[in-house]
Design an enzyme around this catalytic site. Structure first.
Site, short mmCIF file in Angstrom:
data_model
loop_
_atom_site.label_atom_id
_atom_site.label_comp_id
_atom_site.label_asym_id
_atom_site.label_seq_id
_atom_site.Cartn_x
_atom_site.Cartn_y
_atom_site.Cartn_z
N GLN A 87 0.83 -1.20 0.00
CA GLN A 87 0.00 0.00 0.00
C GLN A 87 0.87 1.26 0.00
OE1 GLN A 87 -2.04 -1.69 3.60
NE2 GLN A 87 -3.83 -0.73 2.69
N HIS A 104 -1.40 1.29 -4.53
CA HIS A 104 -1.73 2.71 -4.36
C HIS A 104 -0.84 3.61 -5.20
CE1 HIS A 104 -3.88 1.90 -0.25
NE2 HIS A 104 -4.60 1.56 -1.31
N CYS A 131 2.22 16.77 -20.34
CA CYS A 131 2.30 15.33 -20.58
C CYS A 131 3.19 15.07 -21.79
CB CYS A 131 0.91 14.77 -20.82
SG CYS A 131 0.89 13.06 -21.42
N GLY A 170 2.36 -4.45 9.00
CA GLY A 170 2.40 -3.00 9.17
C GLY A 170 1.25 -2.26 8.54
N THR A 171 0.08 -2.89 8.46
CA THR A 171 -1.08 -2.22 7.89
C THR A 171 -2.21 -2.20 8.90
OG1 THR A 171 -2.70 -2.27 6.08
CG2 THR A 171 -1.78 -4.39 6.77
N LEU A 197 2.58 -3.69 15.11
CA LEU A 197 2.93 -3.20 16.45
C LEU A 197 1.92 -3.64 17.49
CD1 LEU A 197 4.15 0.46 15.78
CD2 LEU A 197 5.50 -1.40 16.78
N ALA A 214 8.30 -3.81 12.92
CA ALA A 214 8.55 -4.60 11.71
C ALA A 214 10.03 -4.91 11.53
CB ALA A 214 8.01 -3.86 10.49
#
Length: 232
Positions: A87, A104, A131, A170-171, A197, A214
């Site tokens: 993510q 993401h 662009c 870690g999410t 955590l 982590a």
């Protein structure tokens, strides 16, 4: 055994890249509705570019930590068995030597809001950037904002259905569709583990939990997955 790993902001936090829930982080200086939504970009693209220029600078100055290194080691050792989904929009997994599916997007890619072309992002982006494909001044960060569909969802869905083990590292488990990955993996028969955590709000949906930073827990978990070996 097919392993699917999902990483979130907690993996990069120990490299100095905070989450939007941190009390004193970069996110606290901005209104999320103004810098992380399509509507905010339409109202004030200069402010959005300012925010992501700062995030890009922070990420460029960070270095991978022991968790990134351990996951890269797992992938190097079992390249055909491990899918890493993140993510995170930084490039710390890649700099550690891993290949990741960025659901993401990435701070280091630019995208045209008009024609959807993508290219490597410069360090500083502005609303006047053209662009390279269609020449329109419609450049935006190639990140998924609130209200937008994450990237590579079909591929991710297929990998989850094929998983024997799903690990969320870690999410927070608060943002969908990623929060639903554990359910999909379990329905497919995979074992599930949460490494964080603390146990999250969806922790009850995992078969097991490993609690701690982590950078400490992930290397040990990877060692166990590899039978105690430390190759590479």
């Amino acid at each position: 055994m097919k392993i699917v790993i999902l990483t979130g902001a907690g993996v990069s936090a120990e490299s100095g890249l905070g989450t939007f829930r941190d009390k004193d982080g970069l996110w606290t200086k901005y209104d999320l509705n103004e810098v992380a939504t399509p509507e905010g970009f339409a109202r004030n693209p200069a402010l959005v570019h300012q925010f992501y220029n700062a995030r890009r600078s922070n990420a460029a100055g960070a270095v991978p930590n022991a968790a990134h290194d351990a996951l890269a080691r797992l992938i190097r050792t079992r390249p055909d068995d491990v899918t890493l989904i993140t993510q995170n929009v930084d490039d710390l997994h890649e700099r550690a030597g891993a290949t990741a599916i960025h659901m993401h997007g990435s701070l280091f890619t630019a995208r045209c809001h008009a024609c959807a072309a993508t290219w490597p992002a410069p360090q500083v982006m502005t609303p006047n950037d053209s662009c390279p494909e269609c020449a329109r001044p419609a450049t935006r960060p190639d990140v998924v904002w609130f209200g937008e569909m994450p990237q590579h969802m079909e591929l991710i869905h297929d990998r989850l259905l094929d998983a024997d083990l799903f690990a969320a590292i870690g999410t927070s488990g608060q943002v969908y569709p990623a929060a639903g990955f554990v359910d999909l993996a379990r329905e497919a028969g995979a074992e599930t583990v949460e490494i964080n955590l603390e146990t999250t709000d969806i922790g009850g949906q995992f078969d097991s939990h490993i609690v701690g930073p982590a950078s400490e827990t992930v290397p040990v978990w990877v060692d166990n997955m590899l039978g105690g070996s430390r190759t590479g």
